[in-house]
Structures are given as C-alpha cells and as structure tokens.
Design an enzyme around this catalytic site. Structure first.
Site, PDB file in Angstrom:
ATOM      1  N   LYS A  27       1.102  -1.396   0.128  1.00 23.02           N
ATOM      2  CA  LYS A  27       0.135   0.145   0.039  1.00 23.02           C
ATOM      3  C   LYS A  27       0.886   1.479   0.100  1.00 23.02           C
ATOM      4  CE  LYS A  27      -4.091  -1.941   1.921  1.00 23.02           C
ATOM      5  NZ  LYS A  27      -5.142  -1.510   2.393  1.00 23.02           N
ATOM      6  N   LYS A  46      -5.874 -12.137  -6.049  1.00 21.86           N
ATOM      7  CA  LYS A  46      -6.903 -11.641  -5.197  1.00 21.86           C
ATOM      8  C   LYS A  46      -8.194 -10.850  -5.394  1.00 21.86           C
ATOM      9  CE  LYS A  46      -6.251  -8.700  -1.297  1.00 21.86           C
ATOM     10  NZ  LYS A  46      -5.481  -7.959   0.048  1.00 21.86           N
ATOM     11  N   LYS A  67     -11.195  -4.550  -2.581  1.00 20.73           N
ATOM     12  CA  LYS A  67     -11.869  -3.332  -3.204  1.00 20.73           C
ATOM     13  C   LYS A  67     -11.045  -2.156  -3.309  1.00 20.73           C
ATOM     14  CE  LYS A  67     -12.379  -3.684   1.647  1.00 20.73           C
ATOM     15  NZ  LYS A  67     -13.522  -3.241   2.817  1.00 20.73           N
TER      16      LYS A  67
END
Ligand code: TYM
Length: 332
Positions: free
Chosen positions: A112, A195, A198
């Site tokens: 991230k 995967k 979101k």
C-alpha cells in the site's frame, strides 16, 4: 466456549464477495458455537485518507450489511471499533514493543505504501497491524476468522502477545488464525491469479454485494476463463474456472466434486450462466435486507451502542491488566 474476534474495514460502499466467502460467512457460521466479537474497524479506515461524512455513512452501511448477511446481535457482539477507546490505548502499548524492522516487513504495508508513494503514506498505515493486534488481544481471542491475506498480521499478533507475556507477565491469550482453505482467497474475475480486492480489482473483476444484481450476473458471465474447454478444478492451471467453481460451491452448498459431475461434458458458458443465477439469488435479498436496516438508523445506532457496551466490559478488563503489568499507576 472459545472466544473469537474479527474485524472488517468500512472503506467501500459495499463488501465484496471475497469478504463474504473468506470471512463473514465463517463469522455467521461460528456465532452459535463461540463467544464471538465482530467489529467494524473504522480506526483502520482512516489510515489512507478519507472523507468524514462518507466514513460515517460507510460505517453504518457496513453494520447493516453484516446484519443482512446473518450476524445476530443476540448471538454475537457486533460493535464499531472507535466506540471502544481501549483499542487505541492498547495499540500504543503494543507499538512500544514492536520492532521498527518487524513492522517494516508487513507485506500489506509495503504494497500500500508503495502504491501511495512512501512519502505520502501515513504513520497510521505503518502501525495499522499493531492496532489490529490490539483489536484481537483485548478480547483474549482464541481464534480469528480471516482470509489468507491476513495471515502475516496474525503472526505479528501472536509474536506481540508472546513478547508482552514473557516481558511483563501473562496478560494475553495467544490467538490462532482460523482460515478456511477452500475460500481463503477468492480471486479477481478478470485476473484470476490476483485476489479480489476493493483497492486493486477493476470494477469488472469484483462482485460488490450491494451492486445491482443484474450487473453482478453480467460480471460472472464475462469472467475470464482459461485455455481449453473442459471444466476442471485445478487452481494452478485453471485459476479462472477454479475460482468460479469455488464461488459456486460455497454459495450453493454443493461440493466441488458434485459440480464437476454436474458439468461433465458441458462448457464454460453453461457454468457461468448457472453461477450468474446463483449469485443473483444470493445478493438480491442481501441488498433488500441491508436497505431495511439502513431505513432505521436510530435503531441501528442503538444496537451498535449495546454492542460497544458489551465489548467495553471485556476490553476494559484486559487493558487494566496490561496497564498494571507495564507499570502504570492504578487509575486515578
Ligand atoms: P478487510 O476489511 O480488508 O477484509 C475483511 C475480511 O475479508 C477477507 N478478504 C478475503 N477473503 C478471501 N478472498 C478475498 N479476495 C478477500 N479479500 C478480503 C480478509 O482476509 C478479512 O478477513 N486488517 C483487516 C481488518 C481487521 C481485522 C482486525 C481482522 C482489523 N482488525 C482484527 C481480524 C482481526 C482488513 O483489512 O480486512
């Protein structure tokens, strides 16, 4: 009964099918047999930038969705993390026994922060897994039902529990991950080696539970499948078809073997068409039930306040014990 805790972030307008099959479905299944605490982790949701009104709305939508998916406040404790201040308080103590290098090795942080640019990512994003450890340890959880992507955070949690207990004396249960292998990693419909996520899936790759059912059905019908034409369960060589079979089995209650028999001699198109119907049948009532809970926000907030009270009763006890072990003076 064993104590269970898990959490989910209110970072989108809807949970996706991976959240449900990897985590929430197991939360629902466990609630009768364990002493379960489930929280909407809004403190975690401010680590990467957010809009206040949106966060408040999404926190309520998250709670409503969890109820619609089958959590029952009579059988589990459902609460919002920020309403239990002990989470932030314990996180500070744990951050002081976490190594800087240890925290730097967290893969989700690395991913991230790389995406955001290292200079732009917050210190909160860095300490995120320590707050998660506090969530778990406050409730003396034995088991933590999550998807595969949380495994490393749970290892850190176990290490911190053991370190604290060894250094200051026993205060925390060392929790075990509860990861159901079959559904632990639902993949992106357009990129079946990644995967479903979101933050990184394209709109066509992700099934949002609250989306228009017809749109979700269409996404299933246009899912990427694999070379060849035979329907086989082989996550290495046929990740696309295998993901569809996994979703189909989980939502229909059939085993993969039963499905393979049923689709013997049929094509990908048949499988996708039928799964589209299964998904439509699943999401349609979820959407309606979520809307009903959101129609009465006062009632929803009241239910969450009761949950927070129940959670605090446990969390305060653990925190007091940890504070005492660390050497803080008794409460003034
Ligand atoms: P979050 O909000 O990203 O996801 C919630 C749960 O959904 C699971 N999940 C998946 N499972 C299978 N396939 C997928 N594609 C998929 N995508 C997501 C996640 O593994 C998770 O179980 N850090 C956590 C939230 C958290 C937490 C906690 C969890 C905060 N405190 C304490 C457990 C205990 C997170 O970001 O989950």
């Amino acid at each position: 009964p064993p104590r269970v805790l898990s959490g989910i972030q209110p970072t989108a307008d809807s949970f996706h099918l991976g959240n449900y099959l990897g985590a929430v479905r197991n939360w629902v299944a466990m609630q009768d047999d364990v002493d379960a605490f489930y929280c909407v982790v809004d403190l975690h949701a401010i680590t990467a930038g957010h809009e206040p009104a949106e966060l408040r709305r999404r926190t309520r939508v998250s709670a409503a969705q969890l109820l619609a998916l089958g959590l029952d406040p009579e059988r589990c404790t459902l609460f919002v993390q920020s309403q239990v201040p002990e989470h932030a308080q314990l996180a500070w103590v744990l951050s002081c026994i976490t190594g800087f290098g240890e925290a730097s090795r967290m893969v989700q942080f690395k991913d991230k922060s790389q995406k955001q640019g290292a200079d732009r990512s917050s210190v909160g994003l860095f300490t995120y897994p320590i707050l998660q450890a506090a969530d778990i340890l406050l409730y003396q959880a034995d088991q933590v039902p999550v998807g595969e992507d949380q495994r490393q955070h749970l290892e850190l949690t176990r290490d911190l529990a053991q370190r604290f207990n060894n250094t200051f004396g026993p205060a925390f249960t060392v929790p075990a991950p509860y990861i159901v292998k079959d559904t632990a990693k639902i993949t992106d419909l357009q990129d079946p080696t990644a995967k479903m996520s979101k933050s990184s899936s394209s709109p066509a790759g992700i099934i949002d539970l609250l989306d228009e059912p017809a749109r979700s059905a269409k996404k299933i019908r246009s899912a990427v499948t694999d070379a060849g034409r035979e329907i086989l369960f082989d996550t290495e060589n046929k990740p696309g078809v295998s993901n569809l079979l996994t979703i189909y089995a989980a939502l229909s209650g059939h085993t993969i073997d039963e499905l393979l028999e049923q689709y013997d001699g049929k094509g990908y198109g048949d499988l996708k068409k039928d799964l589209a119907e299964v998904v439509t049948a699943f999401v349609t009532p979820i959407r309606e039930r979520t809307r009903l809970y959101l129609d009465d926000p006062a009632q929803l907030d009241k239910m969450l306040a009761v949950g927070a009270d129940k959670a605090r009763a446990v969390a305060a006890q653990t925190l007091a014990q940890a504070y005492d072990r660390v050497g803080f003076l008794p409460p003034a």
